[in-house]
Design a protein around this motif. Structure first.
Motif, PDB file in Angstrom:
ATOM      1  N   ARG A 106       0.837  -1.208   0.000  1.00 52.62           N
ATOM      2  CA  ARG A 106       0.000   0.000   0.000  1.00 52.62           C
ATOM      3  C   ARG A 106       0.875   1.263   0.000  1.00 52.62           C
ATOM      4  O   ARG A 106       0.524   2.265  -0.623  1.00 52.62           O
ATOM      5  CB  ARG A 106      -0.937   0.011   1.206  1.00 52.62           C
ATOM      6  N   ILE A 107       2.002   1.210   0.690  1.00 51.79           N
ATOM      7  CA  ILE A 107       2.949   2.329   0.655  1.00 51.79           C
ATOM      8  C   ILE A 107       3.525   2.464  -0.753  1.00 51.79           C
ATOM      9  O   ILE A 107       3.671   3.577  -1.282  1.00 51.79           O
ATOM     10  CB  ILE A 107       4.078   2.126   1.680  1.00 51.79           C
ATOM     11  N   ASP A 108       3.833   1.330  -1.378  1.00 55.82           N
ATOM     12  CA  ASP A 108       4.331   1.349  -2.759  1.00 55.82           C
ATOM     13  C   ASP A 108       3.340   2.033  -3.696  1.00 55.82           C
ATOM     14  O   ASP A 108       3.722   2.787  -4.594  1.00 55.82           O
ATOM     15  CB  ASP A 108       4.592  -0.073  -3.249  1.00 55.82           C
ATOM     16  N   SER A 109       2.057   1.763  -3.496  1.00 55.86           N
ATOM     17  CA  SER A 109       1.035   2.372  -4.355  1.00 55.86           C
ATOM     18  C   SER A 109       0.984   3.882  -4.180  1.00 55.86           C
ATOM     19  O   SER A 109       0.781   4.633  -5.149  1.00 55.86           O
ATOM     20  CB  SER A 109      -0.338   1.766  -4.049  1.00 55.86           C
ATOM     21  N   PHE A 158      -6.754   5.934 -10.960  1.00 55.42           N
ATOM     22  CA  PHE A 158      -5.399   5.740 -11.461  1.00 55.42           C
ATOM     23  C   PHE A 158      -5.075   4.276 -11.758  1.00 55.42           C
ATOM     24  O   PHE A 158      -3.938   3.948 -12.083  1.00 55.42           O
ATOM     25  CB  PHE A 158      -4.390   6.309 -10.462  1.00 55.42           C
ATOM     26  N   GLY A 159      -6.066   3.405 -11.650  1.00 56.24           N
ATOM     27  CA  GLY A 159      -5.873   1.991 -11.978  1.00 56.24           C
ATOM     28  C   GLY A 159      -4.829   1.300 -11.127  1.00 56.24           C
ATOM     29  O   GLY A 159      -4.039   0.484 -11.623  1.00 56.24           O
ATOM     30  N   LEU A 160      -4.817   1.582  -9.839  1.00 50.29           N
ATOM     31  CA  LEU A 160      -3.822   0.991  -8.955  1.00 50.29           C
ATOM     32  C   LEU A 160      -4.092  -0.498  -8.769  1.00 50.29           C
ATOM     33  O   LEU A 160      -5.221  -0.915  -8.510  1.00 50.29           O
ATOM     34  CB  LEU A 160      -3.844   1.691  -7.591  1.00 50.29           C
ATOM     35  N   LYS A 161      -3.053  -1.292  -8.904  1.00 54.14           N
ATOM     36  CA  LYS A 161      -3.138  -2.736  -8.688  1.00 54.14           C
ATOM     37  C   LYS A 161      -2.285  -3.102  -7.481  1.00 54.14           C
ATOM     38  O   LYS A 161      -1.086  -2.845  -7.466  1.00 54.14           O
ATOM     39  CB  LYS A 161      -2.648  -3.498  -9.922  1.00 54.14           C
ATOM     40  N   TYR A 162      -2.926  -3.687  -6.481  1.00 44.08           N
ATOM     41  CA  TYR A 162      -2.189  -4.018  -5.267  1.00 44.08           C
ATOM     42  C   TYR A 162      -1.239  -5.179  -5.500  1.00 44.08           C
ATOM     43  O   TYR A 162      -1.605  -6.195  -6.089  1.00 44.08           O
ATOM     44  CB  TYR A 162      -3.144  -4.362  -4.121  1.00 44.08           C
ATOM     45  N   ARG A 163      -0.013  -5.029  -5.021  1.00 45.21           N
ATOM     46  CA  ARG A 163       0.994  -6.090  -5.113  1.00 45.21           C
ATOM     47  C   ARG A 163       1.502  -6.401  -3.710  1.00 45.21           C
ATOM     48  O   ARG A 163       1.994  -5.502  -3.006  1.00 45.21           O
ATOM     49  CB  ARG A 163       2.168  -5.657  -6.002  1.00 45.21           C
ATOM     50  N   HIS A 188       2.336   8.750 -11.652  1.00 45.20           N
ATOM     51  CA  HIS A 188       1.113   9.415 -12.117  1.00 45.20           C
ATOM     52  C   HIS A 188       1.147  10.931 -11.918  1.00 45.20           C
ATOM     53  O   HIS A 188       0.202  11.614 -12.307  1.00 45.20           O
ATOM     54  CB  HIS A 188      -0.101   8.826 -11.410  1.00 45.20           C
ATOM     55  N   GLY A 189       2.218  11.419 -11.286  1.00 43.51           N
ATOM     56  CA  GLY A 189       2.370  12.858 -11.106  1.00 43.51           C
ATOM     57  C   GLY A 189       1.369  13.498 -10.173  1.00 43.51           C
ATOM     58  O   GLY A 189       1.144  14.710 -10.229  1.00 43.51           O
ATOM     59  N   ALA A 190       0.778  12.704  -9.306  1.00 41.37           N
ATOM     60  CA  ALA A 190      -0.209  13.238  -8.369  1.00 41.37           C
ATOM     61  C   ALA A 190       0.479  13.879  -7.170  1.00 41.37           C
ATOM     62  O   ALA A 190       1.607  13.531  -6.805  1.00 41.37           O
ATOM     63  CB  ALA A 190      -1.153  12.134  -7.901  1.00 41.37           C
ATOM     64  N   THR A 191      -0.203  14.808  -6.549  1.00 43.07           N
ATOM     65  CA  THR A 191       0.231  15.351  -5.261  1.00 43.07           C
ATOM     66  C   THR A 191      -0.374  14.462  -4.179  1.00 43.07           C
ATOM     67  O   THR A 191      -1.595  14.366  -4.066  1.00 43.07           O
ATOM     68  CB  THR A 191      -0.253  16.802  -5.073  1.00 43.07           C
ATOM     69  N   PHE A 248      -8.913  13.258  -4.693  1.00 45.90           N
ATOM     70  CA  PHE A 248      -9.145  11.816  -4.610  1.00 45.90           C
ATOM     71  C   PHE A 248      -8.669  11.295  -3.254  1.00 45.90           C
ATOM     72  O   PHE A 248      -7.849  11.925  -2.583  1.00 45.90           O
ATOM     73  CB  PHE A 248      -8.406  11.087  -5.736  1.00 45.90           C
ATOM     74  N   VAL A 249      -9.200  10.138  -2.890  1.00 43.52           N
ATOM     75  CA  VAL A 249      -8.810   9.491  -1.637  1.00 43.52           C
ATOM     76  C   VAL A 249      -8.318   8.080  -1.937  1.00 43.52           C
ATOM     77  O   VAL A 249      -9.006   7.303  -2.615  1.00 43.52           O
ATOM     78  CB  VAL A 249      -9.986   9.443  -0.637  1.00 43.52           C
TER      79      VAL A 249
END
Length: 369
Positions: free
Chosen positions: A73-76, A305-310, A84-87, A166-167
């Motif tokens: 989750r920290i990696d994401s 952002f299409g995050l995939k948990y690893r 993704h260039g997000a703040t 976003f959250v």
């Protein structure tokens, strides 16, 4: 100061300690798990373990929200900033939690990621308002205590029609983790729970009834002062001696049976239950975390952002998992206080202000040495 001074009274403490020693039966073992990281620090800061009889043992549970957050989750969160260039906005404790590849959010920030420390979820909302050309993500963590604050900012964002806020939701649920520990009790036998304080101000005392009824484990909800802890331990010992298992509320000045109904209603509106969520040390725990409800899915960072948990395994030298399960104490870890310190943590338990390793390092390492 009201509700502080009287709960640190030395003479009252001596009396409760005397009562504990009088109640403890020499042929019994009392293994009590405090679930809250704040309670762990109270125990260490005031040296409470040192005044308890030898057969009364405090077992530290997974009550630190930063500590239980898995590396994936920290990696994401780092991915959101670097790829993704997000703040990304988060609480300070999260910044130094070790992630994959030798990174942490702090180190990712040094590499150019726009990752910011905030004091509250509303601070993140202000950043989104001030930067309409940037995607701003709040890395939301915490137990039921901090969940209502995230719900508030989501309702505000929806009311304002914000399109760049976003959250990334990582809110987890206390009763589910307590139940998981009891379902996997082979290595850690628990005779009773010291129920968390802040969490219980939100959810109340009623959700703990299942542990008394179905698992025959007494629960005493405790406040954060040393006399709160000592009195709660005494109440648990008395229940165990009588063969009772019920939920008692020592923290009556803040906790009601029904909890904070207004906050709970808002949480139920904004969030939905996840089928499963990985906890550091506990593995995948069913129905133990929240996600954004369908009505608020437009603010869901995982979808946007299409995050995939690893899943990422912990550092082999780190015993955080066993410590969070209550199988080991921090001082049982070979890295504790040597290669793993608050300045150079290899595990999350040494990072957070609520982590068991940080508590032992700050308040107890010299005594144990």
């Amino acid at each position: 100061m009201k509700y502080i001074t009287e709960y640190r009274d030395t003479e009252l403490a001596k009396k409760i300690i005397k009562d504990i020693k009088a109640e403890v039966q020499s042929d019994k073992s009392y293994r009590l798990m405090e679930f809250c990281g704040g309670h762990t620090h109270v125990i260490s800061r005031y040296g409470l373990e040192g005044v308890l009889p030898e057969n009364v043992r405090m077992i530290h549970g997974p009550g630190c929200p930063v500590c239980v957050m898995p590396i994936g989750r920290i990696d994401s969160a780092i991915e959101l900033a670097l790829e993704h260039g997000a703040t990304v906005c988060t609480y300070a404790d999260c910044m130094r939690v070790p992630a994959s590849g030798g990174l942490s959010m702090m180190k990712a920030k040094a590499q150019g990621g726009d990752i910011r420390m905030v004091y509250s979820a509303s601070d993140c909302l202000e950043i989104a308002r001030a930067n309409p050309d940037k995607n701003v993500v709040f890395f939301a963590i915490g137990f039921e205590t901090t969940t209502p604050a995230t719900a508030v900012v989501l309702k505000q964002a929806k009311a304002e029609g914000l399109k760049n806020f976003f959250v990334f939701c990582n809110h987890v649920l206390t009763p589910a983790a307590m139940n998981h520990i009891l379902q996997n009790d082979e290595k850690v036998h628990i005779d009773g729970f010291v129920g968390p304080a802040h969490v219980s101000t939100i959810i109340g005392s009623e959700p703990y009834e299942t542990f008394a009824r179905d698992h025959h484990k007494p629960v005493v909800i405790a406040g954060f002062e040393p006399l709160d802890m000592l009195q709660s331990i005494l109440m648990l010992i008395r229940q165990i001696n009588k063969g009772e298992a019920k939920v008692e509320n020592e923290f009556i000045r803040a906790v009601k049976p029904e909890g904070n109904t207004k906050a709970l209603k808002m949480v139920h509106e904004v969030f939905a239950l996840r089928d499963s969520f990985e906890w550091r040390g506990l593995g995948s725990v069913p129905n133990s975390a929240l996600k954004l409800s369908d009505a608020y899915s437009e603010f869901d960072a995982e979808k946007r952002f299409g995050l995939k948990y690893r899943r990422v395994p912990d550092n082999k030298a780190c015993e955080c998992g066993a410590i969070l399960r209550g199988e080991k104490h921090p001082s049982d870890c070979r890295a504790f206080g040597t290669v793993c310190t608050p300045e150079n943590p290899i595990g999350s338990c040494m990072v957070s202000s609520e982590g068991a390793c940080a508590a032992y390092f700050n308040y107890g390492r010299h005594k144990r040495a």
